[in-house]
Scaffold this motif. Structure first.
Motif, PDB file in Angstrom:
ATOM      1  N   PRO A  32       1.899 -41.689  19.315  1.00  0.00           N
ATOM      2  CA  PRO A  32       0.713 -42.317  18.608  1.00  0.00           C
ATOM      3  C   PRO A  32       1.265 -43.794  18.782  1.00  0.00           C
ATOM      4  O   PRO A  32       0.279 -44.680  18.481  1.00  0.00           O
ATOM      5  CB  PRO A  32       0.915 -41.607  17.207  1.00  0.00           C
ATOM      6  CG  PRO A  32       1.629 -40.187  17.548  1.00  0.00           C
ATOM      7  CD  PRO A  32       2.459 -40.558  18.906  1.00  0.00           C
ATOM      8  N   LYS A  33       2.465 -44.311  18.564  1.00  0.00           N
ATOM      9  CA  LYS A  33       2.611 -45.633  18.549  1.00  0.00           C
ATOM     10  C   LYS A  33       2.532 -46.314  19.994  1.00  0.00           C
ATOM     11  O   LYS A  33       1.881 -47.457  19.748  1.00  0.00           O
ATOM     12  CB  LYS A  33       4.416 -45.847  18.277  1.00  0.00           C
ATOM     13  CG  LYS A  33       4.784 -45.310  16.733  1.00  0.00           C
ATOM     14  CD  LYS A  33       6.307 -45.614  16.925  1.00  0.00           C
ATOM     15  CE  LYS A  33       6.781 -45.049  15.719  1.00  0.00           C
ATOM     16  NZ  LYS A  33       8.302 -45.116  15.411  1.00  0.00           N
ATOM     17  N   LEU A  34       2.667 -45.693  20.919  1.00  0.00           N
ATOM     18  CA  LEU A  34       2.348 -46.466  22.226  1.00  0.00           C
ATOM     19  C   LEU A  34       0.852 -46.363  22.801  1.00  0.00           C
ATOM     20  O   LEU A  34       0.397 -47.080  23.425  1.00  0.00           O
ATOM     21  CB  LEU A  34       3.108 -45.465  23.343  1.00  0.00           C
ATOM     22  CG  LEU A  34       4.670 -45.684  23.320  1.00  0.00           C
ATOM     23  CD1 LEU A  34       5.371 -44.783  24.470  1.00  0.00           C
ATOM     24  CD2 LEU A  34       5.014 -47.037  23.299  1.00  0.00           C
ATOM     25  N   LEU A  35       0.038 -45.241  22.219  1.00  0.00           N
ATOM     26  CA  LEU A  35      -1.044 -45.005  22.578  1.00  0.00           C
ATOM     27  C   LEU A  35      -2.154 -45.046  21.299  1.00  0.00           C
ATOM     28  O   LEU A  35      -2.822 -43.970  21.318  1.00  0.00           O
ATOM     29  CB  LEU A  35      -1.325 -44.095  23.530  1.00  0.00           C
ATOM     30  CG  LEU A  35      -0.763 -44.026  24.956  1.00  0.00           C
ATOM     31  CD1 LEU A  35      -0.527 -42.744  25.577  1.00  0.00           C
ATOM     32  CD2 LEU A  35      -1.084 -45.050  25.875  1.00  0.00           C
ATOM     33  N   PRO A  36      -2.017 -45.894  20.462  1.00  0.00           N
ATOM     34  CA  PRO A  36      -2.729 -45.593  19.153  1.00  0.00           C
ATOM     35  C   PRO A  36      -4.347 -45.468  19.449  1.00  0.00           C
ATOM     36  O   PRO A  36      -5.223 -44.964  18.752  1.00  0.00           O
ATOM     37  CB  PRO A  36      -2.509 -46.871  18.328  1.00  0.00           C
ATOM     38  CG  PRO A  36      -1.916 -47.727  19.382  1.00  0.00           C
ATOM     39  CD  PRO A  36      -1.528 -47.022  20.301  1.00  0.00           C
ATOM     40  N   GLN A  37      -4.957 -46.062  20.454  1.00  0.00           N
ATOM     41  CA  GLN A  37      -6.290 -46.275  20.878  1.00  0.00           C
ATOM     42  C   GLN A  37      -6.608 -44.652  21.439  1.00  0.00           C
ATOM     43  O   GLN A  37      -7.921 -44.591  21.431  1.00  0.00           O
ATOM     44  CB  GLN A  37      -6.647 -47.393  22.138  1.00  0.00           C
ATOM     45  CG  GLN A  37      -5.941 -46.942  23.380  1.00  0.00           C
ATOM     46  CD  GLN A  37      -4.547 -47.126  23.522  1.00  0.00           C
ATOM     47  OE1 GLN A  37      -3.891 -47.468  22.640  1.00  0.00           O
ATOM     48  NE2 GLN A  37      -4.175 -47.287  24.792  1.00  0.00           N
ATOM     49  N   VAL A  38      -5.834 -43.836  21.759  1.00  0.00           N
ATOM     50  CA  VAL A  38      -6.112 -42.539  22.065  1.00  0.00           C
ATOM     51  C   VAL A  38      -5.680 -41.308  21.319  1.00  0.00           C
ATOM     52  O   VAL A  38      -6.372 -40.701  20.946  1.00  0.00           O
ATOM     53  CB  VAL A  38      -5.315 -42.325  23.573  1.00  0.00           C
ATOM     54  CG1 VAL A  38      -5.491 -40.973  23.983  1.00  0.00           C
ATOM     55  CG2 VAL A  38      -5.819 -43.262  24.663  1.00  0.00           C
ATOM     56  N   ILE A  39      -4.458 -41.785  20.611  1.00  0.00           N
ATOM     57  CA  ILE A  39      -3.739 -40.457  20.121  1.00  0.00           C
ATOM     58  C   ILE A  39      -3.539 -41.056  18.577  1.00  0.00           C
ATOM     59  O   ILE A  39      -2.871 -42.084  18.327  1.00  0.00           O
ATOM     60  CB  ILE A  39      -2.493 -40.070  20.459  1.00  0.00           C
ATOM     61  CG1 ILE A  39      -2.638 -39.450  21.838  1.00  0.00           C
ATOM     62  CG2 ILE A  39      -2.005 -38.942  19.483  1.00  0.00           C
ATOM     63  CD1 ILE A  39      -3.404 -38.078  21.979  1.00  0.00           C
ATOM     64  N   LYS A  40      -4.232 -40.468  17.571  1.00  0.00           N
ATOM     65  CA  LYS A  40      -4.011 -40.875  16.168  1.00  0.00           C
ATOM     66  C   LYS A  40      -2.571 -40.320  15.438  1.00  0.00           C
ATOM     67  O   LYS A  40      -1.816 -41.168  14.869  1.00  0.00           O
ATOM     68  CB  LYS A  40      -5.130 -40.362  15.240  1.00  0.00           C
ATOM     69  CG  LYS A  40      -5.073 -40.732  13.878  1.00  0.00           C
ATOM     70  CD  LYS A  40      -6.530 -40.132  13.116  1.00  0.00           C
ATOM     71  CE  LYS A  40      -6.257 -40.714  11.513  1.00  0.00           C
ATOM     72  NZ  LYS A  40      -7.625 -40.163  10.845  1.00  0.00           N
ATOM     73  N   SER A  41      -2.368 -39.012  15.755  1.00  0.00           N
ATOM     74  CA  SER A  41      -1.287 -38.468  15.264  1.00  0.00           C
ATOM     75  C   SER A  41      -1.272 -36.992  16.107  1.00  0.00           C
ATOM     76  O   SER A  41      -2.000 -36.336  16.525  1.00  0.00           O
ATOM     77  CB  SER A  41      -1.513 -38.403  13.835  1.00  0.00           C
ATOM     78  OG  SER A  41      -2.481 -37.144  13.420  1.00  0.00           O
ATOM     79  N   MET A  42       0.236 -36.655  15.784  1.00  0.00           N
ATOM     80  CA  MET A  42       0.688 -35.359  16.298  1.00  0.00           C
ATOM     81  C   MET A  42       1.629 -34.692  15.489  1.00  0.00           C
ATOM     82  O   MET A  42       2.323 -35.401  14.704  1.00  0.00           O
ATOM     83  CB  MET A  42       1.552 -35.438  17.609  1.00  0.00           C
ATOM     84  CG  MET A  42       0.674 -36.155  18.885  1.00  0.00           C
ATOM     85  SD  MET A  42       1.575 -36.755  20.231  1.00  0.00           S
ATOM     86  CE  MET A  42       1.803 -35.089  21.232  1.00  0.00           C
TER      87      MET A  42
END
Length: 141
Positions: A32-42
């Motif tokens: 989520p840190k590297l791809l915030p535009q794709v993944i909000k959270s896990m």
């Protein structure tokens, strides 16, 4: 329902151990840190990351997808192999019962490192992790 099989290979300057630790073992924090535009959270809904654990991935606002849940089928830190099955979510659409991803990180015979990933979007995650690890040589060492 049909079966689709994807095999991807990717050569990397980063050793399999580091990519495995970053992209698999610490994915909930790093991705989520590297791809915030794709993944909000896990987050884990059941278990603590071992075999049988269930993880939910929440996609970023504006995505065509809202979330998915997957179960970890295999996690082997010695062979750098990992597999999981998507059991619920938008990615299954209306015509798939499940999607299984099998990942194996290994050193290539010529000394470079390879990543075998399930499909193109998954490969993008590893590319983002790779860039991060190259820029941060002491991370996950």
């Amino acid at each position: 329902m049909g079966v689709l099989t994807f095999t991807e290979e990717h050569a990397s300057a980063v050793c399999p151990k580091r990519i495995f630790k970053a992209s698999i073992l610490d994915s909930s924090n790093l991705i989520p840190k590297l791809l915030p535009q794709v993944i909000k959270s896990m987050e884990f809904l059941q278990g603590n990351g071992g075999v049988g654990s269930i993880k939910q991935v929440n996609f970023a606002e504006g995505s065509d997808l809202k979330s998915l849940k997957y179960q970890i089928d295999e996690l082997n830190e010695e062979t750098y192999s990992y597999s999981y099955t998507v059991i619920e979510g938008d990615t299954l659409m209306d015509n798939l019962d499940k999607i299984t991803h099998e990942i194996k990180l290994e050193a290539a015979p010529d000394g470079e490192k390879e990543i075998k990933a399930g499909k193109e979007k998954v490969l993008g995650v590893y590319k983002a992790v790779e860039v991060y690890l190259i820029q941060n040589p002491s991370a996950y060492a």
